[in-house]
Design a protein around this motif. Structure first.
Motif, PDB file in Angstrom:
ATOM      1  N   PHE B  24       0.802  -1.224   0.000  1.00  0.00           N
ATOM      2  CA  PHE B  24       0.000   0.000   0.000  1.00  0.00           C
ATOM      3  C   PHE B  24       0.838   1.279   0.000  1.00  0.00           C
ATOM      4  O   PHE B  24       0.431   2.300  -0.567  1.00  0.00           O
ATOM      5  CB  PHE B  24      -0.939  -0.014   1.213  1.00  0.00           C
ATOM      6  CG  PHE B  24      -1.830   1.183   1.277  1.00  0.00           C
ATOM      7  CD1 PHE B  24      -2.908   1.309   0.408  1.00  0.00           C
ATOM      8  CD2 PHE B  24      -1.581   2.204   2.177  1.00  0.00           C
ATOM      9  CE1 PHE B  24      -3.720   2.420   0.449  1.00  0.00           C
ATOM     10  CE2 PHE B  24      -2.394   3.325   2.223  1.00  0.00           C
ATOM     11  CZ  PHE B  24      -3.471   3.423   1.352  1.00  0.00           C
ATOM     12  N   TYR B  53       8.138  -8.910  -2.415  1.00  0.00           N
ATOM     13  CA  TYR B  53       6.851  -9.306  -1.835  1.00  0.00           C
ATOM     14  C   TYR B  53       5.768  -8.477  -2.483  1.00  0.00           C
ATOM     15  O   TYR B  53       5.985  -7.311  -2.836  1.00  0.00           O
ATOM     16  CB  TYR B  53       6.883  -9.073  -0.321  1.00  0.00           C
ATOM     17  CG  TYR B  53       5.590  -9.393   0.376  1.00  0.00           C
ATOM     18  CD1 TYR B  53       5.227 -10.708   0.640  1.00  0.00           C
ATOM     19  CD2 TYR B  53       4.733  -8.361   0.776  1.00  0.00           C
ATOM     20  CE1 TYR B  53       4.030 -11.000   1.280  1.00  0.00           C
ATOM     21  CE2 TYR B  53       3.538  -8.650   1.419  1.00  0.00           C
ATOM     22  CZ  TYR B  53       3.192  -9.965   1.671  1.00  0.00           C
ATOM     23  OH  TYR B  53       2.008 -10.254   2.304  1.00  0.00           O
ATOM     24  N   LEU B  54       4.626  -9.081  -2.647  1.00  0.00           N
ATOM     25  CA  LEU B  54       3.512  -8.365  -3.276  1.00  0.00           C
ATOM     26  C   LEU B  54       2.255  -8.688  -2.475  1.00  0.00           C
ATOM     27  O   LEU B  54       1.973  -9.863  -2.226  1.00  0.00           O
ATOM     28  CB  LEU B  54       3.447  -8.861  -4.720  1.00  0.00           C
ATOM     29  CG  LEU B  54       2.300  -8.495  -5.640  1.00  0.00           C
ATOM     30  CD1 LEU B  54       2.866  -8.224  -7.027  1.00  0.00           C
ATOM     31  CD2 LEU B  54       1.308  -9.627  -5.707  1.00  0.00           C
ATOM     32  N   ASP B  55       1.554  -7.653  -2.010  1.00  0.00           N
ATOM     33  CA  ASP B  55       0.385  -7.939  -1.171  1.00  0.00           C
ATOM     34  C   ASP B  55      -0.915  -7.681  -1.923  1.00  0.00           C
ATOM     35  O   ASP B  55      -0.908  -7.347  -3.107  1.00  0.00           O
ATOM     36  CB  ASP B  55       0.466  -7.189   0.163  1.00  0.00           C
ATOM     37  CG  ASP B  55       0.050  -5.744   0.030  1.00  0.00           C
ATOM     38  OD1 ASP B  55      -0.113  -5.271  -1.118  1.00  0.00           O
ATOM     39  OD2 ASP B  55      -0.120  -5.081   1.078  1.00  0.00           O
ATOM     40  N   SER B  56      -2.029  -7.843  -1.207  1.00  0.00           N
ATOM     41  CA  SER B  56      -3.322  -7.751  -1.887  1.00  0.00           C
ATOM     42  C   SER B  56      -3.584  -6.341  -2.426  1.00  0.00           C
ATOM     43  O   SER B  56      -4.227  -6.186  -3.464  1.00  0.00           O
ATOM     44  CB  SER B  56      -4.437  -8.184  -0.935  1.00  0.00           C
ATOM     45  OG  SER B  56      -4.360  -7.459   0.273  1.00  0.00           O
ATOM     46  N   SER B  57      -3.061  -5.297  -1.747  1.00  0.00           N
ATOM     47  CA  SER B  57      -3.330  -3.959  -2.272  1.00  0.00           C
ATOM     48  C   SER B  57      -2.527  -3.718  -3.558  1.00  0.00           C
ATOM     49  O   SER B  57      -2.961  -2.964  -4.433  1.00  0.00           O
ATOM     50  CB  SER B  57      -3.056  -2.887  -1.223  1.00  0.00           C
ATOM     51  OG  SER B  57      -1.735  -2.963  -0.784  1.00  0.00           O
ATOM     52  N   ALA B  58      -1.378  -4.394  -3.675  1.00  0.00           N
ATOM     53  CA  ALA B  58      -0.625  -4.290  -4.928  1.00  0.00           C
ATOM     54  C   ALA B  58      -1.449  -4.855  -6.082  1.00  0.00           C
ATOM     55  O   ALA B  58      -1.448  -4.311  -7.191  1.00  0.00           O
ATOM     56  CB  ALA B  58       0.695  -5.031  -4.807  1.00  0.00           C
ATOM     57  N   LEU B  59      -2.177  -5.934  -5.792  1.00  0.00           N
ATOM     58  CA  LEU B  59      -3.050  -6.514  -6.825  1.00  0.00           C
ATOM     59  C   LEU B  59      -4.098  -5.492  -7.245  1.00  0.00           C
ATOM     60  O   LEU B  59      -4.376  -5.327  -8.431  1.00  0.00           O
ATOM     61  CB  LEU B  59      -3.718  -7.792  -6.287  1.00  0.00           C
ATOM     62  CG  LEU B  59      -2.786  -8.947  -5.906  1.00  0.00           C
ATOM     63  CD1 LEU B  59      -3.584 -10.080  -5.260  1.00  0.00           C
ATOM     64  CD2 LEU B  59      -2.040  -9.473  -7.119  1.00  0.00           C
TER      65      LEU B  59
END
Lengths: 340, 101
Positions: B24, B53-59
């Motif tokens: 985010f 690392y890639l989180d859900s907000s990156a998606l």
């Protein structure tokens, strides 16, 4: 069967030719009885074995059915067995779990996208509010300049004396308008500030939502996918082993079938025994008589060797006619074997 | 974490590289990186070679980028994702929306 060993008994001492005939006759009778017992034992034993094999067959059949149903249960991927609402196949469980988790993941991605869009929109609005504040400042500057102009006009009208009095009234009104405008600008500025403050709070809330890492949902799906794949492997290996076991059960069943059909040897053995019995039936009285007469040949009623020869030939042909009709089937492999 | 932007000489492709954590914290930086180019309707390449690392907000950010760049007509490629990051993208069905390489 005790009779068959009487040959060794001490009371069989031979003292005269009649004793020979008696012993001979007794032994024939004993052999006949033994043959009859053998026939009975054979019959009883084979019957019991047949019964045992039939039980074995039915149990093997049940076992094979059980194994096959388990294989079907583990296999049914596309058939309708699992769709009748009562049973849930493993594969369906896998598919449904996968679908539910996928929906969850899609939802997480959608929520993340929507909340980020909200963050963007609120950020845009916040910037627009800043612009409004700039416009309000501009309006205030204009009002201040207008006030200054009104002041100048008042001074100039005073210098003009009597002629400037009307103008002084106008200047006073203009000053009042500028003050009112300033008042409005202040109110707008306050409202905008208050709106910005509210918006900042909303932005904070939505940022908290947008920044919360929901990746665990995706990780959960990855882990569950891996577990389901492992389960499927285990399932497949159980299924293939059950299939092997079912194959063994079929082989055992075939073996038992062979054994059952082999029990038909009792038929043939029984017929052979009967043939032996008939031979004895034909042989015993006549040979006893022959023996008795040949032993007594020195005395009255004795037989010449020619007579004995004729008797033996006749006996041979009688036995041949009594037994020729029996045991046409000499080996078990010939002819059709009926199962019990 | 950092976002670097490179534009191809003909201006047809904008490559945005993301290093470190893609979460985010990058939302405004990323937006600032692609928004100025949107009017030219270029193709975008998101380079995740350096993304740890890639989180859900990156998606969510990637989906918004795709939407802004023309939705179903957008040309957005994601390249160089490492195994963990790639797995996340695959589970989120990004293969249907982006060209993954």
């Amino acid at each position: 069967m005790e009779e068959s060993v009487e040959l060794d008994a001490p009371d069989l001492a031979i003292t005269c030719p009649e004793d020979v005939v008696r012993i001979y006759s007794e032994q024939f009778t004993a052999i006949e009885k033994d043959l009859a017992s053998l026939h009975q034992i054979l019959h009883d034993t084979v019957e019991k074995m047949g019964l045992g094999f039939r039980m074995l067959q039915s149990q093997i059949q049940s076992q094979a059915d059980l194994l096959n149903s388990m294989v079907t249960l583990l296999t049914n991927a596309t058939d309708s067995a699992g769709r009748d609402g009562t049973t849930l196949s493993f594969r369906e469980f896998t598919v449904q779990t996968g679908e539910i988790l996928q929906q969850f993941v899609d939802h997480v991605v959608r929520t993340s996208t929507d909340s980020l869009e909200l963050v963007h929109r609120i950020s845009d609005m916040s910037n627009q509010m800043k612009e409004i504040n700039g416009f309000v400042s501009g309006a205030k500057r204009i009002a201040d300049q207008t006030k200054l102009l009104a002041l100048n006009a008042t001074i100039e009208s005073a210098r003009a004396g009597e002629a400037g009095q009307c103008f002084a009234v106008v200047a006073k009104e203009v000053k009042a308008l500028a003050q009112t405008s300033n008042g409005f600008s202040d109110q707008i500025g306050q409202s905008v500030s208050s709106a910005r403050k509210t918006m900042e709070e909303a932005k904070h809330v939505i940022e908290t939502l947008a920044s919360s890492d929901m990746t665990f949902a995706i990780d959960a799906k990855i882990r569950v996918d891996a577990m389901l794949s492992q389960f499927a492997d285990v399932n497949e290996s159980i299924r293939s082993r059950l299939e092997q076991a079912a194959g063994f059960a079929r082989q055992i069943e075939q073996g038992v079938s062979h054994s059952v059909s082999s029990l038909q040897f009792e038929d043939i053995a029984g017929q052979l025994l009967m043939q032996i019995q008939r031979r004895f039936e034909a042989l015993v009285p006549r040979t006893t008589e022959l023996l008795r007469r040949s032993l007594a040949s020195q005395g009255a009623g004795g037989m010449s060797s020619d007579e004995i020869g004729r008797e033996v030939a006749q006996l041979r042909s009688e036995i041949a006619t009594k037994t020729c009709s029996m045991v046409a089937q000499e080996s078990m492999s010939s002819g059709v074997i009926e199962l019990f | 974490m950092s976002v670097t932007t490179a534009v191809s000489p003909d201006g047809g492709t904008v490559t945005i590289s993301i290093a470190g954590r893609f979460d985010f914290q990058l939302h405004q930086v990323l937006r600032n990186a692609y928004e100025p180019h949107l009017t030219r309707k270029p193709g975008f390449v998101i380079d995740l070679t350096q993304t740890e690392y890639l989180d859900s907000s990156a998606l969510g950010m990637l989906i918004i980028l795709r939407k802004q760049a023309g939705g179903d007509h957008a040309r957005v490629a994601i390249r160089g994702a490492r195994d963990g990051v790639r797995k996340t993208l695959e589970v989120a069905n990004f293969g249907k929306l982006f060209s993954l390489s």
